[in-house]
Design an enzyme around this catalytic site. Structure first.
Site, PDB file in Angstrom:
ATOM      1  N   LYS A  32       9.275 -82.946   2.532  1.00  0.00           N
ATOM      2  CA  LYS A  32      10.479 -83.437   3.222  1.00  0.00           C
ATOM      3  C   LYS A  32      10.489 -82.911   4.659  1.00  0.00           C
ATOM      4  CE  LYS A  32      14.897 -81.908   2.578  1.00  0.00           C
ATOM      5  NZ  LYS A  32      15.710 -81.905   3.789  1.00  0.00           N
ATOM      6  N   ASP A  59      14.299 -86.918   6.143  1.00  0.00           N
ATOM      7  CA  ASP A  59      15.704 -86.682   5.792  1.00  0.00           C
ATOM      8  C   ASP A  59      16.525 -86.478   7.067  1.00  0.00           C
ATOM      9  OD1 ASP A  59      18.010 -86.025   4.393  1.00  0.00           O
ATOM     10  OD2 ASP A  59      17.396 -83.949   4.043  1.00  0.00           O
ATOM     11  N   LYS A  61      19.572 -88.071   7.557  1.00  0.00           N
ATOM     12  CA  LYS A  61      20.994 -88.237   7.218  1.00  0.00           C
ATOM     13  C   LYS A  61      21.731 -88.989   8.328  1.00  0.00           C
ATOM     14  CE  LYS A  61      21.324 -84.141   4.220  1.00  0.00           C
ATOM     15  NZ  LYS A  61      20.059 -83.421   4.400  1.00  0.00           N
ATOM     16  N   ASP A  64      26.110 -93.244  12.014  1.00  0.00           N
ATOM     17  CA  ASP A  64      26.425 -93.712  13.371  1.00  0.00           C
ATOM     18  C   ASP A  64      26.972 -95.126  13.248  1.00  0.00           C
ATOM     19  OD1 ASP A  64      26.415 -94.101  16.212  1.00  0.00           O
ATOM     20  OD2 ASP A  64      24.720 -92.730  16.389  1.00  0.00           O
ATOM     21  N   THR A 113      26.017 -80.543  -0.389  1.00  0.00           N
ATOM     22  CA  THR A 113      26.218 -79.484  -1.386  1.00  0.00           C
ATOM     23  C   THR A 113      26.713 -78.193  -0.751  1.00  0.00           C
ATOM     24  OG1 THR A 113      23.881 -79.007  -1.207  1.00  0.00           O
ATOM     25  CG2 THR A 113      24.561 -80.310  -3.095  1.00  0.00           C
ATOM     26  N   ARG A 202      13.659 -73.234   0.319  1.00  0.00           N
ATOM     27  CA  ARG A 202      13.467 -71.799   0.431  1.00  0.00           C
ATOM     28  C   ARG A 202      12.904 -71.106  -0.804  1.00  0.00           C
ATOM     29  NH1 ARG A 202      19.277 -71.373   3.161  1.00  0.00           N
ATOM     30  NH2 ARG A 202      19.443 -73.186   1.793  1.00  0.00           N
TER      31      ARG A 202
HETATM   32  O1  C5P Z   1      16.057 -75.218  -1.370  1.00  0.00           O
HETATM   33  P1  C5P Z   1      16.820 -75.077  -0.073  1.00  0.00           P
HETATM   34  O2  C5P Z   1      18.240 -74.665  -0.222  1.00  0.00           O
HETATM   35  O3  C5P Z   1      16.092 -74.297   0.971  1.00  0.00           O
HETATM   36  O4  C5P Z   1      16.816 -76.574   0.425  1.00  0.00           O
HETATM   37  C1  C5P Z   1      17.503 -76.919   1.484  1.00  0.00           C
HETATM   38  C2  C5P Z   1      17.043 -78.323   1.813  1.00  0.00           C
HETATM   39  O5  C5P Z   1      17.807 -79.262   1.084  1.00  0.00           O
HETATM   40  C3  C5P Z   1      17.272 -78.545   3.280  1.00  0.00           C
HETATM   41  O6  C5P Z   1      16.170 -79.256   3.806  1.00  0.00           O
HETATM   42  C4  C5P Z   1      18.528 -79.357   3.300  1.00  0.00           C
HETATM   43  O7  C5P Z   1      18.587 -80.218   4.398  1.00  0.00           O
HETATM   44  C5  C5P Z   1      18.422 -80.130   2.006  1.00  0.00           C
HETATM   45  N1  C5P Z   1      19.712 -80.549   1.513  1.00  0.00           N
HETATM   46  C6  C5P Z   1      19.930 -81.881   1.371  1.00  0.00           C
HETATM   47  N2  C5P Z   1      21.124 -82.350   0.939  1.00  0.00           N
HETATM   48  C7  C5P Z   1      22.077 -81.529   0.612  1.00  0.00           C
HETATM   49  C8  C5P Z   1      21.856 -80.150   0.708  1.00  0.00           C
HETATM   50  C9  C5P Z   1      20.653 -79.685   1.168  1.00  0.00           C
HETATM   51  O8  C5P Z   1      19.036 -82.675   1.646  1.00  0.00           O
HETATM   52  N3  C5P Z   1      23.193 -82.030   0.137  1.00  0.00           N
END
Ligand code: C5P
Length: 230
Positions: A32, A59, A61, A64, A113, A202
């Site tokens: 990603k 990704d 997101k 706009d 999240t 992470r």
């Molecule tokens: O596993 P970790 O917490 O490091 O992953 C974070 C990744 O998940 C980030 O790249 C973040 O942009 C993505 N993420 C996401 N959607 C969310 C929360 C986190 O794509 N709702």
């Protein structure tokens, strides 16, 4: 049940650092690229990864005005990425612009999240329990491939949209902490609930030994008789 996609989040600022991570997880092919790396290395870096045979989840997101999102998606699709994201909260007209072109699937972010109850309240948003299904239904009506959602929302989304692609970040296992996620879940449990795509950053990339952590995750899935990613 198909084995899930496993997108390893390359949350680093430069192409060089991203390549070092990719090497550590060889021969894993699903990665990603988020805003940080995209801003750091530019679209040519994404194209290079795709040309190397990697599957890329770009990704960004997007959120706009509809025309801008539509035109940007066309550029994204030219890069040959497998998956990309828009915010469902951009609204119906914006989602109308996410017409699938070529092989790039578009999924909608419902609620980040990282947003807890207090922050949602500050924004004047209704509770995720009501908001996520509403946004998921909108994404479904507009022909998107699925949604990004937290693990705790999987069950509800599957019930209202059985064929949805459900992309789940915020995954932790073993002794990993939650970092900035309001809620976290074990990746195998998320898969069993119906996640089609797991996003892990992470827990792998910042592990004391990333390769060991990756192999431990693969073994964890294999013990349960399913492979993960490719
Ligand atoms: O596993 P970790 O917490 O490091 O992953 C974070 C990744 O998940 C980030 O790249 C973040 O942009 C993505 N993420 C996401 N959607 C969310 C929360 C986190 O794509 N709702």
């Amino acid at each position: 049940m198909h084995s899930p996609n496993l997108w390893i989040a390359l949350d680093v600022p430069t192409q060089k650092e991203a390549e070092a991570l990719i090497d550590q997880f060889h021969p894993h092919r699903q990665f990603k690229v988020g805003l940080e790396l995209f801003a750091g290395m530019g679209p040519q870096g994404v194209r290079r990864f795709v040309d190397q045979g990697l599957q890329i989840f770009l990704d960004l997101k997007l959120h706009d005005i509809p025309t801008t999102v539509g035109r940007t998606l066309q550029q994204i699709q030219h890069l040959g990425v497998s998956l990309t994201t828009v915010h469902a909260s951009g609204g119906a007209s914006m989602l109308d612009e996410t017409v699938q072109i070529g092989d790039t699937a578009v999924v909608a972010v419902t609620v980040l999240t990282s947003l807890g109850t207090l922050e949602l309240d500050q924004l004047g948003w209704i509770s995720p329990g009501d908001l996520v299904p509403r946004l998921a239904r909108l994404a479904q009506a507009k022909g998107l491939s699925g949604v990004v959602a937290s693990a705790s929302e999987i069950d509800g989304i599957k019930r209202l949209w059985p064929r949805a692609r459900i992309v789940v970040p915020g995954l932790r296992w073993g002794s990993g902490g939650a970092d900035d996620h309001a809620s976290v879940m074990d990746p195998y449990q998320a898969y069993k609930l119906g996640a089609t795509d797991l996003v892990i950053g992470r827990s792998l990339t910042r592990a004391p030994d990333p390769r060991w952590a990756y192999e431990a995750l693969q073994s964890y899935f294999k013990e349960n008789s399913d492979a993960v990613g490719s």
